[in-house]
Design a protein around this motif. Structure first.
Motif, mmCIF file in Angstrom:
data_model
loop_
_atom_site.group_PDB
_atom_site.id
_atom_site.type_symbol
_atom_site.label_atom_id
_atom_site.label_comp_id
_atom_site.label_asym_id
_atom_site.label_seq_id
_atom_site.Cartn_x
_atom_site.Cartn_y
_atom_site.Cartn_z
ATOM 1 N N VAL A 161 54.902 19.415 34.523
ATOM 2 C CA VAL A 161 53.808 20.370 34.316
ATOM 3 C C VAL A 161 53.610 21.174 35.607
ATOM 4 O O VAL A 161 53.584 20.610 36.703
ATOM 5 N N PHE A 162 53.472 22.484 35.469
ATOM 6 C CA PHE A 162 53.234 23.313 36.649
ATOM 7 C C PHE A 162 52.385 24.515 36.276
ATOM 8 O O PHE A 162 52.277 24.887 35.104
ATOM 9 N N LEU A 163 51.767 25.099 37.280
ATOM 10 C CA LEU A 163 50.947 26.292 37.088
ATOM 11 C C LEU A 163 51.634 27.492 37.709
ATOM 12 O O LEU A 163 52.474 27.361 38.598
ATOM 13 N N THR A 164 51.256 28.664 37.220
ATOM 14 C CA THR A 164 51.751 29.912 37.796
ATOM 15 C C THR A 164 50.571 30.820 38.090
ATOM 16 O O THR A 164 49.673 30.980 37.271
ATOM 17 N N VAL A 165 50.576 31.402 39.284
ATOM 18 C CA VAL A 165 49.511 32.307 39.695
ATOM 19 C C VAL A 165 50.065 33.184 40.817
ATOM 20 O O VAL A 165 50.889 32.732 41.625
ATOM 21 N N SER A 166 49.648 34.441 40.847
ATOM 22 C CA SER A 166 50.212 35.385 41.820
ATOM 23 C C SER A 166 50.087 34.897 43.257
ATOM 24 O O SER A 166 51.010 35.061 44.056
#
Length: 292
Positions: free
Chosen positions: A249-254
């Motif tokens: 599980v991972f997140l993406t954000v600028s």
């Protein structure tokens, strides 16, 4: 590792309604509907080597948000880009976080937007987080607050972020880094300020936007990278109760790019080596597009 808090800096300039001003002199009227009601939109993006990453995509989402709220863009697209470049140059902010905010401006008291025809635009730069190697891993809780999957606001970055704020406060009080936002059907939508992915059978998955997820710019970039790398990528619904059992599980954000999730509601998440491949590919994409 938190992003450094931004405080007033007498040497920092901001763009306000067509002017570059010292931050301490940039004042917005108390009657501004952004202050009064959260009536506006914003975009946050990373700047690498003086260039806003994925500028065209951010601009398109900003304009979509303005159209959704019925706010007339205060500047043509080219002039907005010129203002961004001027501010980056003035603040010597070649590597930073850039925020553009446009509100409906001042108007009459109450909810009606009638007569509020002069939007307020602010552009600011902020210190970029230093991403160590390896990057920090994040802990999550599942928020009790719900997002509405059919809300027209789900697809825009409105300045009214109360659900996100309350969910982040939950996470803070629980000692977690962030919170999972779930829709009215109990499906995972996103985190408070980022999109979420998981990996299974060498395929990456992310909630569809119809679950209430913001169509994130980094989210889209990762999906493009998966196609380039020959990695399967599916938009998949996921019950909130099942998320902790997913791998990678991972997140993406600028601002932080891709960050691995370590635990959800206290349950450890099994990592995936594929995330390192994706993270490396993302950095190569940034370098490639920055040089273009």
């Amino acid at each position: 590792m938190p992003i450094p808090h931004h405080s007033l800096n007498p040497t920092m300039f901001v763009f306000l309604n067509g002017k570059l001003l010292p931050e301490s002199e940039a004042l917005v009227p108390i009657s501004d509907r952004g202050f009064q009601l959260g009536d506006g939109v914003f975009e946050t993006m990373r700047v690498y080597q003086g260039a806003p990453f994925r500028w065209v995509a951010h601009l398109a989402r900003l304009n979509h948000g303005l159209a959704t709220l019925g706010i007339h863009p205060p500047l043509p697209d080219d002039s907005l880009h010129d203002a961004v470049v001027s501010l980056i140059d003035r603040n010597n902010a070649s590597d930073c976080v850039l925020r553009i905010q446009i509100t409906r401006g001042s108007g009459q008291r109450g909810c009606s937007p009638k007569g509020a025809d002069d939007p307020t635009i602010t552009i600011t730069t902020h210190p970029a987080p230093v991403i160590p190697d390896p990057p920090p891993r994040r802990s999550l809780i599942t928020s009790r607050f719900r997002v509405q999957s059919d809300s027209p606001l789900a697809s825009i970055k409105s300045t009214n972020r109360l659900i996100n704020i309350l969910a982040k406060d939950e996470a803070d009080k629980a000692g977690a880094d962030d919170a999972v936002l779930v829709n009215e059907r109990g499906e995972v939508a996103e985190l408070t300020s980022s999109n979420i992915f998981w990996i299974g059978d060498d395929t990456i998955h992310t909630p569809p936007v119809f679950c209430g997820a913001l169509p994130g710019i980094t989210r889209a970039a990762v999906m493009e990278l998966a196609a380039e790398l020959g990695i399967g990528c599916n938009e998949t619904t996921c019950a909130a109760s099942k998320l902790a059992s997913k791998t990678g599980v991972f997140l993406t954000v600028s601002t932080w790019e891709l960050l691995e999730i370590a635990s959800i509601d206290g349950t450890p998440v099994t990592p995936s080596p594929l995330l390192k491949t994706l993270r490396t590919a993302y950095r190569e994409l940034v370098d490639r597009e920055t040089r273009a």
